[in-house]
Design a protein around this motif. Structure first.
Motif, mmCIF file in Angstrom:
data_model
loop_
_atom_site.group_PDB
_atom_site.id
_atom_site.type_symbol
_atom_site.label_atom_id
_atom_site.label_comp_id
_atom_site.label_asym_id
_atom_site.label_seq_id
_atom_site.Cartn_x
_atom_site.Cartn_y
_atom_site.Cartn_z
ATOM 1 N N UNK A 65 13.188 25.017 -12.698
ATOM 2 C CA UNK A 65 12.239 24.024 -13.202
ATOM 3 C C UNK A 65 12.814 23.379 -14.451
ATOM 4 N N UNK A 66 12.390 22.134 -14.685
ATOM 5 C CA UNK A 66 12.878 21.379 -15.831
ATOM 6 C C UNK A 66 11.689 20.805 -16.586
ATOM 7 N N UNK A 67 11.718 20.930 -17.907
ATOM 8 C CA UNK A 67 10.671 20.404 -18.781
ATOM 9 C C UNK A 67 11.143 19.078 -19.377
ATOM 10 N N UNK A 68 10.263 18.069 -19.314
ATOM 11 C CA UNK A 68 10.531 16.742 -19.859
ATOM 12 C C UNK A 68 9.413 16.347 -20.813
ATOM 13 N N UNK A 69 9.731 15.456 -21.741
ATOM 14 C CA UNK A 69 8.722 14.894 -22.646
ATOM 15 C C UNK A 69 8.667 13.387 -22.425
ATOM 16 N N UNK A 70 7.454 12.852 -22.327
ATOM 17 C CA UNK A 70 7.280 11.413 -22.145
ATOM 18 C C UNK A 70 7.592 10.686 -23.448
ATOM 19 N N UNK A 71 8.387 9.640 -23.339
ATOM 20 C CA UNK A 71 8.800 8.838 -24.485
ATOM 21 C C UNK A 71 7.879 7.622 -24.637
ATOM 22 N N UNK A 72 7.957 6.948 -25.774
ATOM 23 C CA UNK A 72 7.115 5.772 -26.036
ATOM 24 C C UNK A 72 7.314 4.664 -25.011
ATOM 25 N N UNK A 73 8.537 4.541 -24.463
ATOM 26 C CA UNK A 73 8.797 3.492 -23.472
ATOM 27 C C UNK A 73 8.369 3.884 -22.058
ATOM 28 N N UNK A 74 7.776 5.071 -21.898
ATOM 29 C CA UNK A 74 7.298 5.531 -20.593
ATOM 30 C C UNK A 74 8.292 6.378 -19.823
ATOM 31 N N UNK A 75 9.529 6.438 -20.279
ATOM 32 C CA UNK A 75 10.519 7.280 -19.612
ATOM 33 C C UNK A 75 10.310 8.744 -20.035
ATOM 34 N N UNK A 76 10.995 9.646 -19.351
ATOM 35 C CA UNK A 76 10.913 11.066 -19.678
ATOM 36 C C UNK A 76 12.273 11.577 -20.138
ATOM 37 N N UNK A 77 12.302 12.305 -21.237
ATOM 38 C CA UNK A 77 13.526 12.901 -21.768
ATOM 39 C C UNK A 77 13.537 14.388 -21.430
ATOM 40 N N UNK A 78 14.662 14.853 -20.883
ATOM 41 C CA UNK A 78 14.818 16.262 -20.528
ATOM 42 C C UNK A 78 14.881 17.104 -21.794
ATOM 43 N N UNK A 79 14.070 18.173 -21.831
ATOM 44 C CA UNK A 79 14.078 19.100 -22.966
ATOM 45 C C UNK A 79 14.805 20.400 -22.642
ATOM 46 N N UNK A 80 14.544 20.962 -21.451
ATOM 47 C CA UNK A 80 15.148 22.251 -21.109
ATOM 48 C C UNK A 80 15.009 22.528 -19.617
ATOM 49 N N UNK A 81 15.854 23.433 -19.129
ATOM 50 C CA UNK A 81 15.785 23.896 -17.735
ATOM 51 C C UNK A 81 15.631 25.402 -17.732
ATOM 52 N N UNK A 82 14.944 25.911 -16.714
ATOM 53 C CA UNK A 82 14.643 27.343 -16.631
ATOM 54 C C UNK A 82 14.667 27.781 -15.176
ATOM 55 N N UNK A 83 14.738 29.096 -14.954
ATOM 56 C CA UNK A 83 14.654 29.686 -13.621
ATOM 57 C C UNK A 83 13.632 30.810 -13.694
ATOM 58 N N UNK A 84 12.733 30.863 -12.710
ATOM 59 C CA UNK A 84 11.706 31.902 -12.721
ATOM 60 C C UNK A 84 12.335 33.287 -12.543
ATOM 61 N N UNK A 85 11.718 34.269 -13.195
ATOM 62 C CA UNK A 85 12.198 35.648 -13.107
ATOM 63 C C UNK A 85 11.679 36.306 -11.817
ATOM 64 N N UNK A 86 11.886 37.603 -11.683
ATOM 65 C CA UNK A 86 11.487 38.317 -10.456
ATOM 66 C C UNK A 86 9.985 38.331 -10.246
ATOM 67 N N UNK A 87 9.229 38.050 -11.298
ATOM 68 C CA UNK A 87 7.771 37.971 -11.191
ATOM 69 C C UNK A 87 7.304 36.517 -11.053
ATOM 70 N N UNK A 88 8.255 35.588 -10.878
ATOM 71 C CA UNK A 88 7.912 34.178 -10.704
ATOM 72 C C UNK A 88 7.518 33.479 -11.993
ATOM 73 N N UNK A 89 7.864 34.064 -13.144
ATOM 74 C CA UNK A 89 7.413 33.536 -14.436
ATOM 75 C C UNK A 89 8.551 32.979 -15.280
ATOM 76 N N UNK A 90 8.190 32.010 -16.118
ATOM 77 C CA UNK A 90 9.056 31.523 -17.188
ATOM 78 C C UNK A 90 8.224 31.591 -18.458
ATOM 79 N N UNK A 91 8.707 32.363 -19.420
ATOM 80 C CA UNK A 91 7.989 32.542 -20.683
ATOM 81 C C UNK A 91 8.793 32.063 -21.882
ATOM 82 N N UNK A 92 10.033 31.601 -21.655
ATOM 83 C CA UNK A 92 10.904 31.306 -22.787
ATOM 84 C C UNK A 92 11.037 29.819 -23.110
ATOM 85 N N UNK A 93 10.009 29.032 -22.805
ATOM 86 C CA UNK A 93 10.017 27.640 -23.257
ATOM 87 C C UNK A 93 9.973 27.642 -24.787
ATOM 88 N N UNK A 94 10.694 26.724 -25.401
ATOM 89 C CA UNK A 94 10.632 26.591 -26.855
ATOM 90 C C UNK A 94 9.329 25.898 -27.235
#
Length: 152
Positions: A65-94
């Motif tokens: 999965x990839x986290x993006x932030x919406x910019x003022x011009x309407x585009x999305x900027x990539x912030x980070x990428x992650x992979x789910x663990x064995x329990x299907x979770x991602x807890x390490x977003x900044x």
């Protein structure tokens, strides 16, 4: 937290029926679940995610999965990428700020790894955040459908 309970035989039919009695159990809650509110940094927001494969009845492990932030011009900027663990979770977003964000789930890659076709090659969830809050963004997934909600 904790709770305590008692069980007692209280068959509502015991005084009015004949023949063998079927035990009837009632649970009486004696104390409620005690919790404490997690305190969040009032200057940031936090995110977690969980993927459940509803077709398999198991966690969606190894899903990118990839986290993006919406910019003022309407585009999305990539912030980070992650992979789910064995329990299907991602807890390490900044920690993030307030605004509009999007998580894109690579469902095509997940299902290709299982030799399974899927209708939605990716699922994108767009959501709004404000400071001092935690946002749990779950994905309930099958090869031909998905749903989400604001978790806790």
């Amino acid at each position: 937290g904790w709770f305590a309970a008692t069980m007692e035989d209280t068959s509502p039919l015991s005084a009015t029926t004949t023949g063998p009695q079927i035990p009837y159990r009632r649970v009486s809650i004696l104390s409620c679940h005690a919790t404490t509110e997690a305190k969040h940094d009032q200057n940031t927001a936090t995110i977690s995610s969980h993927v459940l494969d509803t077709a398999l009845g198991s966690p969606g492990k190894g899903l990118k999965m990839t986290l993006y932030q919406k910019q003022e011009d309407g585009s999305y900027a990539k912030l980070s990428s992650h992979v789910t663990n064995s329990d299907g979770r991602v807890k390490d977003f900044k920690p993030i700020g307030s605004g509009i964000y999007m998580i894109t789930f690579d469902t095509d890659g997940y299902y290709k790894a299982q030799n399974t076709e899927c209708f939605y090659p990716e699922c994108s969830i767009v959501f709004r955040t404000k400071l001092g809050e935690h946002y749990h963004v779950p994905l309930l997934l099958s090869p031909f459908g998905y749903t989400t909600y604001r978790g806790s």
